[in-house]
Design a protein around this motif. Structure first.
Motif, PDB file in Angstrom:
ATOM      1  N   ALA A 171       0.827  -1.211   0.000  1.00  0.00           N
ATOM      2  CA  ALA A 171       0.000   0.000   0.000  1.00  0.00           C
ATOM      3  C   ALA A 171       0.859   1.259   0.000  1.00  0.00           C
ATOM      4  N   THR A 172       1.942   1.236   0.755  1.00  0.00           N
ATOM      5  CA  THR A 172       2.821   2.412   0.818  1.00  0.00           C
ATOM      6  C   THR A 172       3.516   2.655  -0.512  1.00  0.00           C
ATOM      7  N   VAL A 173       3.989   1.601  -1.148  1.00  0.00           N
ATOM      8  CA  VAL A 173       4.659   1.741  -2.446  1.00  0.00           C
ATOM      9  C   VAL A 173       3.699   2.321  -3.482  1.00  0.00           C
ATOM     10  N   ILE A 174       2.448   1.917  -3.420  1.00  0.00           N
ATOM     11  CA  ILE A 174       1.453   2.394  -4.381  1.00  0.00           C
ATOM     12  C   ILE A 174       1.034   3.836  -4.097  1.00  0.00           C
ATOM     13  N   THR A 175       0.842   4.168  -2.822  1.00  0.00           N
ATOM     14  CA  THR A 175       0.287   5.487  -2.489  1.00  0.00           C
ATOM     15  C   THR A 175       1.324   6.575  -2.247  1.00  0.00           C
ATOM     16  N   TYR A 176       2.587   6.222  -2.049  1.00  0.00           N
ATOM     17  CA  TYR A 176       3.601   7.227  -1.730  1.00  0.00           C
ATOM     18  C   TYR A 176       3.711   8.325  -2.791  1.00  0.00           C
ATOM     19  N   PRO A 177       3.718   7.979  -4.089  1.00  0.00           N
ATOM     20  CA  PRO A 177       3.769   9.059  -5.100  1.00  0.00           C
ATOM     21  C   PRO A 177       2.568  10.012  -5.012  1.00  0.00           C
ATOM     22  N   ILE A 178       1.413   9.480  -4.706  1.00  0.00           N
ATOM     23  CA  ILE A 178       0.212  10.317  -4.584  1.00  0.00           C
ATOM     24  C   ILE A 178       0.370  11.285  -3.414  1.00  0.00           C
ATOM     25  N   LEU A 179       0.890  10.776  -2.301  1.00  0.00           N
ATOM     26  CA  LEU A 179       1.100  11.631  -1.134  1.00  0.00           C
ATOM     27  C   LEU A 179       2.152  12.701  -1.409  1.00  0.00           C
ATOM     28  N   LEU A 180       3.175  12.365  -2.187  1.00  0.00           N
ATOM     29  CA  LEU A 180       4.195  13.347  -2.553  1.00  0.00           C
ATOM     30  C   LEU A 180       3.566  14.493  -3.351  1.00  0.00           C
ATOM     31  N   VAL A 181       2.774  14.145  -4.358  1.00  0.00           N
ATOM     32  CA  VAL A 181       2.122  15.170  -5.187  1.00  0.00           C
ATOM     33  C   VAL A 181       1.183  16.017  -4.330  1.00  0.00           C
ATOM     34  N   LYS A 182       0.428  15.370  -3.458  1.00  0.00           N
ATOM     35  CA  LYS A 182      -0.494  16.101  -2.579  1.00  0.00           C
ATOM     36  C   LYS A 182       0.260  17.090  -1.703  1.00  0.00           C
ATOM     37  N   SER A 183       1.356  16.657  -1.106  1.00  0.00           N
ATOM     38  CA  SER A 183       2.103  17.560  -0.229  1.00  0.00           C
ATOM     39  C   SER A 183       2.757  18.693  -1.022  1.00  0.00           C
ATOM     40  N   ARG A 184       3.198  18.401  -2.227  1.00  0.00           N
ATOM     41  CA  ARG A 184       3.772  19.469  -3.070  1.00  0.00           C
ATOM     42  C   ARG A 184       2.714  20.508  -3.416  1.00  0.00           C
ATOM     43  N   LEU A 185       1.520  20.032  -3.739  1.00  0.00           N
ATOM     44  CA  LEU A 185       0.441  20.970  -4.085  1.00  0.00           C
ATOM     45  C   LEU A 185       0.038  21.809  -2.871  1.00  0.00           C
ATOM     46  N   GLN A 186       0.029  21.182  -1.693  1.00  0.00           N
ATOM     47  CA  GLN A 186      -0.325  21.920  -0.484  1.00  0.00           C
ATOM     48  C   GLN A 186       0.743  22.949  -0.122  1.00  0.00           C
ATOM     49  N   ALA A 187       2.013  22.605  -0.353  1.00  0.00           N
ATOM     50  CA  ALA A 187       3.112  23.516  -0.008  1.00  0.00           C
ATOM     51  C   ALA A 187       3.296  24.613  -1.046  1.00  0.00           C
ATOM     52  N   MET A 188       2.665  24.468  -2.176  1.00  0.00           N
ATOM     53  CA  MET A 188       2.827  25.400  -3.285  1.00  0.00           C
ATOM     54  C   MET A 188       2.538  26.840  -2.859  1.00  0.00           C
ATOM     55  N   GLY A 189       1.522  27.060  -2.070  1.00  0.00           N
ATOM     56  CA  GLY A 189       1.155  28.416  -1.656  1.00  0.00           C
ATOM     57  C   GLY A 189       2.182  29.068  -0.759  1.00  0.00           C
ATOM     58  N   LYS A 190       2.983  28.259  -0.072  1.00  0.00           N
ATOM     59  CA  LYS A 190       3.982  28.803   0.859  1.00  0.00           C
ATOM     60  C   LYS A 190       5.333  29.030   0.200  1.00  0.00           C
ATOM     61  N   SER A 191       5.511  28.522  -0.997  1.00  0.00           N
ATOM     62  CA  SER A 191       6.806  28.609  -1.668  1.00  0.00           C
ATOM     63  C   SER A 191       6.845  29.769  -2.655  1.00  0.00           C
ATOM     64  N   THR A 192       7.994  30.456  -2.666  1.00  0.00           N
ATOM     65  CA  THR A 192       8.203  31.525  -3.656  1.00  0.00           C
ATOM     66  C   THR A 192       9.011  30.996  -4.837  1.00  0.00           C
ATOM     67  N   ASP A 193       9.454  29.757  -4.745  1.00  0.00           N
ATOM     68  CA  ASP A 193      10.247  29.124  -5.802  1.00  0.00           C
ATOM     69  C   ASP A 193       9.328  28.821  -6.992  1.00  0.00           C
ATOM     70  N   PRO A 194       9.604  29.393  -8.169  1.00  0.00           N
ATOM     71  CA  PRO A 194       8.734  29.149  -9.332  1.00  0.00           C
ATOM     72  C   PRO A 194       8.713  27.690  -9.771  1.00  0.00           C
ATOM     73  N   ARG A 195       9.760  26.933  -9.425  1.00  0.00           N
ATOM     74  CA  ARG A 195       9.773  25.509  -9.785  1.00  0.00           C
ATOM     75  C   ARG A 195       8.746  24.716  -8.976  1.00  0.00           C
ATOM     76  N   MET A 196       8.307  25.274  -7.870  1.00  0.00           N
ATOM     77  CA  MET A 196       7.342  24.587  -7.015  1.00  0.00           C
ATOM     78  C   MET A 196       5.913  25.075  -7.241  1.00  0.00           C
ATOM     79  N   GLN A 197       5.690  25.768  -8.332  1.00  0.00           N
ATOM     80  CA  GLN A 197       4.348  26.246  -8.670  1.00  0.00           C
ATOM     81  C   GLN A 197       3.768  25.331  -9.748  1.00  0.00           C
ATOM     82  N   TYR A 198       2.654  24.697  -9.438  1.00  0.00           N
ATOM     83  CA  TYR A 198       2.010  23.757 -10.356  1.00  0.00           C
ATOM     84  C   TYR A 198       0.607  24.252 -10.685  1.00  0.00           C
TER      85      TYR A 198
END
Length: 119
Positions: free
Chosen positions: A21-48
């Motif tokens: 389950a972890t191997v399958i869901t880990y990429p999804i959790l990574l994308v979710k956390s990146r999207l959530q952190a997007m608003g706090k980052s000023t780095d243009p590479r982290m804007q999706y």
């Protein structure tokens, strides 16, 4: 017939299930956390622009391995915890079934004794 697994078998089955389950869901959790952190980052590479954009850019800019970077710690923590929970749940279930069987047997024995005394 019911197959009774040993505590070790339940432990390893729980660990294997959680690992999968972890191997399958880990990429999804990574994308979710990146999207959530997007608003706090000023780095243009982290804007999706969304989930698909994040998936594409992570693969293109960081490689497929980026989805699993840092997963070792998560696996160690969650797999062990899940395996312990599965084992504990199974042992508690066995104890409850045994206690119930003993209670029923005791009630049957009492009913038979009362029946014999009534004669």
């Amino acid at each position: 017939s019911v197959v009774m697994l040993t505590a070790a078998e339940v432990f390893f089955a729980g660990a294997l299930a959680k690992l999968g389950a972890t191997v399958i869901t880990y990429p999804i959790l990574l994308v979710k956390s990146r999207l959530q952190a997007m608003g706090k980052s000023t780095d243009p590479r982290m804007q999706y622009t969304g989930t698909v954009d994040a998936l594409r850019r992570i693969v293109r800019e960081e490689g497929f391995g980026a989805f699993y970077r840092g997963m070792g710690t998560k696996v160690t923590q969650t797999v062990f915890a899940a395996a312990l929970m599965f084992s504990a749940k199974e042992e508690i279930s066995k104890a409850v079934r045994l206690a119930h069987a003993r209670l029923v047997a005791s009630q049957v024995a009492k009913a038979q004794l009362i029946k014999q005394l009534a004669r």
